[in-house]
Design a protein around this motif. Structure first.
Motif, mmCIF file in Angstrom:
data_model
loop_
_atom_site.group_PDB
_atom_site.id
_atom_site.type_symbol
_atom_site.label_atom_id
_atom_site.label_comp_id
_atom_site.label_asym_id
_atom_site.label_seq_id
_atom_site.Cartn_x
_atom_site.Cartn_y
_atom_site.Cartn_z
ATOM 1 N N SER A 1 -4.441 1.256 18.122
ATOM 2 C CA SER A 1 -5.358 1.729 17.070
ATOM 3 C C SER A 1 -6.740 1.097 17.175
ATOM 4 C CB SER A 1 -4.765 1.469 15.681
ATOM 5 O OG SER A 1 -4.621 0.082 15.461
ATOM 6 N N ARG B 1 0.777 4.988 14.310
ATOM 7 C CA ARG B 1 2.118 4.714 14.843
ATOM 8 C C ARG B 1 2.606 5.886 15.697
ATOM 9 N NH1 ARG B 1 5.245 0.746 12.177
ATOM 10 N NH2 ARG B 1 4.036 -0.416 10.658
ATOM 11 N N ARG C 1 -11.012 -6.762 15.095
ATOM 12 C CA ARG C 1 -11.352 -5.771 16.109
ATOM 13 C C ARG C 1 -12.767 -5.228 15.857
ATOM 14 N NH1 ARG C 1 -7.112 -1.416 13.786
ATOM 15 N NH2 ARG C 1 -8.370 -0.676 12.065
ATOM 16 N N ARG D 1 8.742 3.297 13.218
ATOM 17 C CA ARG D 1 8.835 2.003 12.507
ATOM 18 C C ARG D 1 9.571 0.941 13.314
ATOM 19 N NH1 ARG D 1 5.264 2.829 8.449
ATOM 20 N NH2 ARG D 1 5.342 5.053 8.045
ATOM 21 N N GLU E 1 -4.011 6.138 2.401
ATOM 22 C CA GLU E 1 -3.673 4.724 2.518
ATOM 23 C C GLU E 1 -3.855 4.259 3.956
ATOM 24 O OE1 GLU E 1 -0.296 2.627 4.194
ATOM 25 O OE2 GLU E 1 0.468 4.353 3.071
ATOM 26 N N GLY E 2 -4.441 3.087 4.165
ATOM 27 C CA GLY E 2 -4.606 2.581 5.533
ATOM 28 C C GLY E 2 -5.363 1.277 5.616
ATOM 29 N N ARG E 3 -6.236 1.186 6.645
ATOM 30 C CA ARG E 3 -7.018 -0.040 6.842
ATOM 31 C C ARG E 3 -8.517 0.198 6.672
ATOM 32 N NH1 ARG E 3 -2.459 -0.918 7.584
ATOM 33 N NH2 ARG E 3 -1.426 -2.624 8.666
ATOM 34 N N ARG F 1 8.204 -6.437 3.910
ATOM 35 C CA ARG F 1 8.393 -5.673 5.152
ATOM 36 C C ARG F 1 9.856 -5.715 5.607
ATOM 37 N NH1 ARG F 1 4.248 -3.104 8.344
ATOM 38 N NH2 ARG F 1 3.703 -1.837 6.575
ATOM 39 N N ARG G 1 -1.019 -9.804 13.338
ATOM 40 C CA ARG G 1 -1.496 -8.423 13.202
ATOM 41 C C ARG G 1 -2.718 -8.382 12.278
ATOM 42 N NH1 ARG G 1 0.713 -3.268 11.383
ATOM 43 N NH2 ARG G 1 2.735 -4.109 10.874
ATOM 44 N N VAL H 1 1.019 -1.192 18.080
ATOM 45 C CA VAL H 1 0.154 -0.305 17.289
ATOM 46 C C VAL H 1 -1.251 -0.868 17.041
ATOM 47 C CG1 VAL H 1 1.117 -1.027 15.038
ATOM 48 C CG2 VAL H 1 0.095 1.230 15.261
ATOM 49 N N SER H 2 -1.351 -2.186 16.910
ATOM 50 C CA SER H 2 -2.696 -2.764 16.714
ATOM 51 C C SER H 2 -3.586 -2.487 17.912
ATOM 52 C CB SER H 2 -2.618 -4.274 16.502
ATOM 53 O OG SER H 2 -2.420 -4.555 15.163
ATOM 54 N N LYS I 1 0.822 -1.219 0.000
ATOM 55 C CA LYS I 1 0.000 0.000 0.000
ATOM 56 C C LYS I 1 0.851 1.263 0.000
ATOM 57 C CE LYS I 1 -1.807 -0.461 3.888
ATOM 58 N NZ LYS I 1 -1.421 -1.304 4.837
ATOM 59 N N THR J 1 -2.126 6.987 6.776
ATOM 60 C CA THR J 1 -2.866 6.971 8.045
ATOM 61 C C THR J 1 -2.225 6.027 9.064
ATOM 62 O OG1 THR J 1 -4.432 5.281 7.294
ATOM 63 C CG2 THR J 1 -5.034 7.575 6.912
ATOM 64 N N GLY J 2 -1.531 4.983 8.591
ATOM 65 C CA GLY J 2 -0.837 4.077 9.510
ATOM 66 C C GLY J 2 0.217 4.834 10.308
ATOM 67 N N ALA J 3 0.879 5.785 9.639
ATOM 68 C CA ALA J 3 1.906 6.583 10.326
ATOM 69 C C ALA J 3 1.283 7.374 11.472
ATOM 70 C CB ALA J 3 2.587 7.524 9.330
HETATM 71 O O1 DC Z 1 0.041 0.483 7.574
HETATM 72 P P1 DC Z 1 0.867 0.389 8.865
HETATM 73 O O2 DC Z 1 1.558 -0.927 9.041
HETATM 74 O O3 DC Z 1 1.797 1.534 9.009
HETATM 75 O O4 DC Z 1 -0.220 0.501 10.033
HETATM 76 C C1 DC Z 1 0.121 0.372 11.382
HETATM 77 C C2 DC Z 1 -1.064 -0.056 12.198
HETATM 78 O O5 DC Z 1 -2.004 1.005 12.279
HETATM 79 C C3 DC Z 1 -1.827 -1.277 11.723
HETATM 80 O O6 DC Z 1 -1.493 -2.406 12.481
HETATM 81 C C4 DC Z 1 -3.255 -0.952 11.958
HETATM 82 C C5 DC Z 1 -3.310 0.499 12.221
HETATM 83 N N1 DC Z 1 -4.048 1.238 11.211
HETATM 84 C C6 DC Z 1 -5.392 1.352 11.403
HETATM 85 O O7 DC Z 1 -5.921 0.791 12.344
HETATM 86 N N2 DC Z 1 -6.135 2.092 10.540
HETATM 87 C C7 DC Z 1 -5.556 2.694 9.485
HETATM 88 N N3 DC Z 1 -6.307 3.423 8.671
HETATM 89 C C8 DC Z 1 -4.169 2.566 9.283
HETATM 90 C C9 DC Z 1 -3.429 1.813 10.151
#
Ligand code: DC
Length: 216
Positions: free
Chosen positions: A99, A36, A183, A87, A125-127, A154, A176, A95-96, A13, A31-33
């Motif tokens: 978040s 983090r 969740r 990182r 970009e994210g989840r 990774r 993860r 982080v899980s 991503k 958005t992951g950053a």
């Molecule tokens: O994409 P990443 O590995 O940098 O994301 C780190 C953590 O952040 C991932 O384990 C879940 C969380 N995350 C999230 O819950 N929602 C998002 N939009 C982006 C990341």
């Protein structure tokens, strides 16, 4: 224009979103950053990943800025460049859990919408960016690849940043995924209306091209 790119860890991503944003002259929003960054701030303040109230306070007070850089985007947390610090395996582990808190997510989602509103073109970009943050985005993609391929990417990414990965990367990635998918708040799902792309056997350029073809 908002393009969302969601998917599990190591699905490509970040590289895809960054390159796509550059090609399209769009802003790249990682958005992951942001999750983090909250996790790092929590660790440094001695706040437990289970402490919802204090994590929410941290999320309200934190400042997260993205700075363009020829070597990739820099992440400035509370005024300091923390690009590499977010990182590390320590942050990766927590982080899980961090978040997963509703209060943390609400603050970050609000921030993401605010950032996107100030730019005409954004690749985010994210989840949950296509499912929760920007459900009405016109262009949504969901990237995935098998866990071995993702762990390999990774490890290479971390090595390039001078960070040593743990020995159990495949297992950690699968754990993860499981946590992020199961969740209660904003689980990792293929967003409604998203195009799913399995890029196990695609190069970065091929993945980007596929997306560009689909945007046309
Ligand atoms: O994409 P990443 O590995 O940098 O994301 C780190 C953590 O952040 C991932 O384990 C879940 C969380 N995350 C999230 O819950 N929602 C998002 N939009 C982006 C990341």
């Amino acid at each position: 224009m908002i393009i969302t790119l969601d998917g599990p860890a190591g699905s490509g991503k970040s590289s895809t979103a960054r390159a796509l944003a550059k090609k399209l002259g769009a802003v790249y929003l990682d958005t992951g950053a942001m999750y983090r960054s909250v996790t790092l701030a929590a660790i440094e303040s001695g706040v437990d990943a289970a402490d919802a109230a204090r994590l929410e306070t941290i999320s309200s007070a934190i400042t997260i800025d993205f700075k363009d850089d020829p070597d990739g985007q820099r992440v400035i947390v509370n005024g300091r460049d923390r690009t590499l610090d977010i990182r590390t395996p320590k942050v990766e582990k927590q982080v899980s859990a961090v978040s997963a808190h509703k209060g943390v997510r609400e603050k970050m989602v609000a921030l993401q919408r605010k950032i996107a509103a100030t730019h005409p073109k954004v690749v985010v970009e994210g989840r949950d960016t296509g499912s929760v943050v920007f459900p009405d985005a016109k262009h949504k993609f969901f990237l995935s690849a098998d866990p071995q391929a993702r762990a390999g990417r990774r490890a290479a990414q971390s090595a390039a940043q001078g960070i040593q990965s743990g020995d159990n990367l495949v297992r950690e990635i699968m754990e993860r995924d499981e946590k992020d998918s199961k969740r209660q708040v904003s689980p990792l799902v293929v967003p409604h209306g998203a195009v799913a792309i399995d890029n196990t056997n695609l190069s970065l350029d091929e993945t980007i091209q596929k997306i560009i073809d689909l945007l046309a």
